[in-house]
Enzyme design. Structure first.
Site, PDB file in Angstrom:
ATOM      1  CG  HIS A  92     -15.150 -20.563   1.312  1.00 33.07           C
ATOM      2  ND1 HIS A  92     -14.714 -20.591   2.666  1.00 33.07           N
ATOM      3  CD2 HIS A  92     -14.163 -19.315   0.787  1.00 33.07           C
ATOM      4  CE1 HIS A  92     -13.576 -19.879   2.876  1.00 33.07           C
ATOM      5  NE2 HIS A  92     -13.479 -19.020   1.905  1.00 33.07           N
ATOM      6  CG  ASP A 138     -20.378 -28.886   8.792  1.00 34.80           C
ATOM      7  OD1 ASP A 138     -19.744 -28.496   7.828  1.00 34.80           O
ATOM      8  OD2 ASP A 138     -20.713 -30.074   9.023  1.00 34.80           O
TER       9      ASP A 138
HETATM   10  P1  ITT Z   1     -18.700 -24.017   3.672  1.00 37.75           P
HETATM   11  O1  ITT Z   1     -18.554 -25.383   4.628  1.00 37.75           O
HETATM   12  O2  ITT Z   1     -17.881 -23.283   3.206  1.00 37.75           O
HETATM   13  O3  ITT Z   1     -19.886 -23.520   4.576  1.00 37.75           O
HETATM   14  P2  ITT Z   1     -19.880 -26.391   2.199  1.00 37.75           P
HETATM   15  O4  ITT Z   1     -21.025 -26.295   0.971  1.00 37.75           O
HETATM   16  O5  ITT Z   1     -18.726 -27.162   2.154  1.00 37.75           O
HETATM   17  O6  ITT Z   1     -19.692 -24.807   2.479  1.00 37.75           O
HETATM   18  P3  ITT Z   1     -20.886 -28.043   4.363  1.00 37.75           P
HETATM   19  O7  ITT Z   1     -19.667 -28.685   4.454  1.00 37.75           O
HETATM   20  O8  ITT Z   1     -21.662 -27.720   5.490  1.00 37.75           O
HETATM   21  O9  ITT Z   1     -20.860 -26.710   3.150  1.00 37.75           O
HETATM   22  O10 ITT Z   1     -21.869 -29.087   3.465  1.00 37.75           O
HETATM   23  C1  ITT Z   1     -23.045 -29.078   3.441  1.00 37.75           C
HETATM   24  C2  ITT Z   1     -23.824 -29.483   2.158  1.00 37.75           C
HETATM   25  O11 ITT Z   1     -25.258 -30.060   2.536  1.00 37.75           O
HETATM   26  C3  ITT Z   1     -24.129 -28.250   1.180  1.00 37.75           C
HETATM   27  O12 ITT Z   1     -22.771 -28.449   0.190  1.00 37.75           O
HETATM   28  C4  ITT Z   1     -25.335 -28.599   0.597  1.00 37.75           C
HETATM   29  O13 ITT Z   1     -25.065 -29.184  -0.486  1.00 37.75           O
HETATM   30  C5  ITT Z   1     -26.023 -29.368   1.556  1.00 37.75           C
HETATM   31  N1  ITT Z   1     -26.945 -28.805   2.200  1.00 37.75           N
HETATM   32  C6  ITT Z   1     -26.894 -27.945   3.414  1.00 37.75           C
HETATM   33  N2  ITT Z   1     -28.006 -27.259   3.530  1.00 37.75           N
HETATM   34  C7  ITT Z   1     -28.586 -27.285   2.523  1.00 37.75           C
HETATM   35  C8  ITT Z   1     -29.952 -26.729   2.196  1.00 37.75           C
HETATM   36  O14 ITT Z   1     -30.556 -25.979   2.911  1.00 37.75           O
HETATM   37  N3  ITT Z   1     -30.545 -27.051   0.849  1.00 37.75           N
HETATM   38  C9  ITT Z   1     -29.658 -28.098   0.246  1.00 37.75           C
HETATM   39  N4  ITT Z   1     -28.729 -28.623   0.347  1.00 37.75           N
HETATM   40  C10 ITT Z   1     -28.127 -28.455   1.698  1.00 37.75           C
END
Ligand code: ITT
Length: 209
Positions: free
Chosen positions: A15, A75
């Protein structure tokens, strides 16, 4: 045993619009018919696991069951050495309900100061990818990129913690790079730059034509 191949329709169980965009770009050359969890109106499961791979599996499983289609989840998060690898699996939660990543970035800076940490602030991004089929079959992959954190944040591109992450060997933060540069897959097969692209390279080698 060889990995199961991804063919036909695939739900991208995220999401997060920033992630969705990057995952769609990564999948595009493989001719996968990708549809997002949001487009299918799927709800967002609570991330109750304590590892990236556990949460990726949980999200992919929930979407595969709800949509009765193979589902692909990511994740990921930022792990800061001086913070004992936090925010880690709590990276999204540090941004609060309103997903305010300026606030999350300020919290990282504040917690580093409170612990008396001094630069260089070593950190890495990790990405766990999981693909789950409706019959329960699972394929999982991980990628990581190491670097340092810079304050103040630099650049308006990307999402999340991108403006404070400077990958090793480069002079621009992820927030200063075009999205294509961050997640490009080198045609000579050498290692991609971002944690997500690195995990995707492993997935593509195993599961995509
Ligand atoms: P979904 O679970 O719906 O995929 P989410 O944003 O909650 O969305 P996560 O639980 O995996 O996803 O949280 C990972 C967070 O880490 C995400 O919200 C980003 O802020 C950060 N993050 C992950 N990959 C990143 C990237 O490539 N660049 C910057 N921040 C990143």
């Amino acid at each position: 045993m060889s990995a199961r191949q991804i063919t036909g329709r695939l739900v991208i169980a995220t999401h997060n619009p920033g992630k969705l965009w990057e995952l769609q770009q990564l999948l595009a050359p493989h001719g996968v018919d990708a549809v997002s969890a949001g487009d299918l109106g799927l709800s967002e499961p609570e991330e109750t696991e304590t590892s990236f791979s556990g949460n990726a599996l949980l999200k992919a499983r929930a979407a595969a069951t709800a949509a009765n289609l193979p589902a692909f989840a990511d994740d990921s998060g930022l792990c800061v050495d001086a913070l004992g690898d936090e925010p880690g699996v709590y990276s999204a939660r540090w941004a609060g309900e309103g997903r305010d990543f300026s606030a999350a970035i300020r919290r990282v800076e504040r917690e580093l100061a409170e612990r008396g940490a001094t630069p260089p602030f070593r950190a890495h991004f990790t990405c766990a990818l999981a693909v789950v089929w409706p019959d329960g079959h699972v394929e999982q992959f991980e990628g990581r990129v190491d670097g340092v954190l810079v304050f103040p944040p630099r650049g308006e591109k990307g999402f999340g913690y991108d403006p404070i992450f400077l990958p090793d060997g480069l002079e621009r933060t992820f927030g200063e790079m075009m999205s294509a540069e961050k997640h490009a897959l080198p045609s000579d097969g050498s290692q991609a730059l971002s944690h997500r692209a690195r995990a995707f390279q492993a997935l593509a080698r195993a599961c995509l034509a």
